[in-house]
Design an enzyme around this catalytic site. Structure first.
Site, PDB file in Angstrom:
ATOM      1  N   LYS A 104     115.169  14.846 141.959  1.00 49.41           N
ATOM      2  CA  LYS A 104     114.147  13.978 141.369  1.00 49.41           C
ATOM      3  C   LYS A 104     113.795  14.393 139.942  1.00 49.41           C
ATOM      4  CE  LYS A 104     112.751  11.057 142.846  1.00 49.41           C
ATOM      5  NZ  LYS A 104     113.373   9.746 142.540  1.00 49.41           N
TER       6      LYS A 104
ATOM      7  N   ASP B 230     120.022  15.597 145.560  1.00 47.20           N
ATOM      8  CA  ASP B 230     120.658  14.312 145.855  1.00 47.20           C
ATOM      9  C   ASP B 230     122.160  14.372 145.663  1.00 47.20           C
ATOM     10  OD1 ASP B 230     117.721  13.511 145.199  1.00 47.20           O
ATOM     11  OD2 ASP B 230     118.634  11.830 146.265  1.00 47.20           O
TER      12      ASP B 230
HETATM   13  O1  MRU Z   1     113.959   8.754 144.947  1.00 45.99           O
HETATM   14  P1  MRU Z   1     113.870   9.527 146.227  1.00 45.99           P
HETATM   15  O2  MRU Z   1     112.494   9.571 146.804  1.00 45.99           O
HETATM   16  O3  MRU Z   1     114.910   9.065 147.223  1.00 45.99           O
HETATM   17  O4  MRU Z   1     114.241  11.003 145.807  1.00 45.99           O
HETATM   18  C1  MRU Z   1     114.287  12.003 146.769  1.00 45.99           C
HETATM   19  C2  MRU Z   1     114.581  13.337 146.192  1.00 45.99           C
HETATM   20  O5  MRU Z   1     114.773  13.500 145.012  1.00 45.99           O
HETATM   21  C3  MRU Z   1     114.729  14.448 147.169  1.00 45.99           C
HETATM   22  O6  MRU Z   1     114.297  15.643 146.600  1.00 45.99           O
HETATM   23  C4  MRU Z   1     116.215  14.553 147.511  1.00 45.99           C
HETATM   24  O7  MRU Z   1     116.674  13.342 148.045  1.00 45.99           O
HETATM   25  C5  MRU Z   1     116.493  15.642 148.444  1.00 45.99           C
HETATM   26  S1  MRU Z   1     115.949  15.139 150.030  1.00 45.99           S
HETATM   27  C6  MRU Z   1     116.127  16.114 151.247  1.00 45.99           C
END
Ligand code: MRU
Length: 367
Positions: A257, A246
């Site tokens: 995550k 992210d």
């Molecule tokens: O909370 P989320 O579902 O938006 O988290 C998503 C993630 O952590 C993904 O691994 C991250 O955004 C990379 S996506 C290509």
């Protein structure tokens, strides 16, 4: 990628109905439903409620959100961007996309902005799909090397075992995904794969979304509880880990995550490569120390205390899974220090997770 064999993306502009369409990810895997976004409120709600989620898709949706706001007649571009920027704090693609939209629109006359914003949002969506496809191509080379080495060591090895956390597949982007793109390319290339899918509590993006995606593409996989990865690694059941990001700092720290860090620690302890796949829009060159500097989203405690699933009548419902009145904490992300990351797979190639390698990439990008 595909839904029931038909090509599909996560977001698109529906000219016939004059609105933005998204796959409503809060309904998967049990229901495949499309939601229509017609206003800035709809776009903000889609991001906050996680009808759409995943760093790249959040950025592209925000760009469409600006277009929708301008079509509604909003005249304060800064206020529109500020509102979208507040929807989710951790994924830096949101700020990146809004900065691009703002710098594109600001020089234009007010009357030309709505149309230009929509065209730019569509361009960003296209660029994201291309970037993720390129990530897949670069990651494929790594997977080929690891698979070849495994077959040399053990000619009877049946498959390459990959562990992933959360959902960094096409549902988290416009198409292809980041972490899963190399797997889709490897599968198409004939490399036999088996994917360990962390369920990823509390929202279960692994069990709900990653497993569904892999099913749709016919890739063998097994859903595991989040605590199982270390055990599997100790027993030689994982050849590599691959996750998304992210926000990545200029020093190569990776925010993803919650629970990603623990997987990276276990991989490091067991000598297993730990790859992070990301478009460069995820790199925040203004930050060095991810643990100290990246804002970590805290979400509502009800995501921990309750779970969603099909009840015995097959109806989507929510149940409480813990005692009432206990305190809960719900950090959405954690930071994996660069020293635990084997390499960063980007659309521009594979880079070391370190300041020097990322400086080289930055120079290449002219950012
Ligand atoms: O909370 P989320 O579902 O938006 O988290 C998503 C993630 O952590 C993904 O691994 C991250 O955004 C990379 S996506 C290509």
């Amino acid at each position: 990628m595909h839904v029931n064999g038909q090509p599909c993306r996560t977001i698109w502009f529906d000219a016939a109905q004059d609105c933005v369409k998204v796959i409503d990810q809060t309904r998967l895997p049990h229901h495949f439903e499309i939601a229509a976004l017609r206003t800035l409120d709809d776009a903000c709600h889609a991001i906050v409620s996680m009808q759409i989620r995943g760093a790249p898709l959040i950025g592209v949706t925000a760009a469409f959100g600006v277009a929708l706001a301008l079509r509604e007649g909003a005249d304060e571009l800064d206020a529109v961007c500020a509102r979208l920027l507040k929807t989710r704090p951790t994924a830096v693609n949101l700020r990146w996309a809004l900065d691009r939209v703002r710098s594109h629109l600001e020089p234009l006359a007010f009357a030309a902005r709505a149309e230009a914003a929509l065209a730019l949002a569509q361009t960003l969506a296209e660029e994201d799909a291309l970037a993720c496809s390129a990530i897949g191509d670069h990651g494929l080379q790594l997977l080929k090397e690891i698979w070849t080495a495994k077959r040399v060591a053990n000619p009877a090895a049946p498959c390459l075992n990959v562990l992933t956390h959360c959902n960094a597949g096409w549902l988290a982007t416009v198409d292809w995904g980041t972490a899963l793109a190399p797997l889709y390319k490897a599968h198409a290339h004939g490399i036999p794969l088996h994917v360990w899918v962390d369920e990823t509590r509390p929202r279960n993006q692994g069990a709900f979304l990653t497993a569904w995606e892999l099913q749709q593409e016919g890739i063998p996989h097994t859903v595991i509880v989040d605590n199982a990865g270390g055990h599997l690694m100790q027993h030689g059941e994982v050849d590599l880990c691959i996750v998304g990001s992210d926000r990545t700092t200029a020093a190569g720290d990776v925010c993803n995550k919650i629970g990603t860090y623990l997987k990276a620690l276990a991989a490091h302890d067991n000598g297993i490569p730990f790859f992070v796949a990301l478009p460069v829009s995820t790199i925040d060159f203004s930050l060095q120390d991810g643990v100290r500097e990246i804002p970590i989203e805290q979400r509502h405690g009800s995501e921990v205390s309750h779970m969603q699933g099909l009840n015995t009548e097959g109806v989507l419902s929510r149940v409480q899974v813990m005692a009432s009145h206990s305190a809960v904490n719900n950090y959405g992300f954690d930071v994996t220090p660069a020293r635990l990351v084997t390499a960063l797979i980007t659309e521009h190639g594979v880079f070391g997770a370190d300041a020097v390698s990322l400086q080289t990439l930055r120079a290449q990008l002219g950012r």
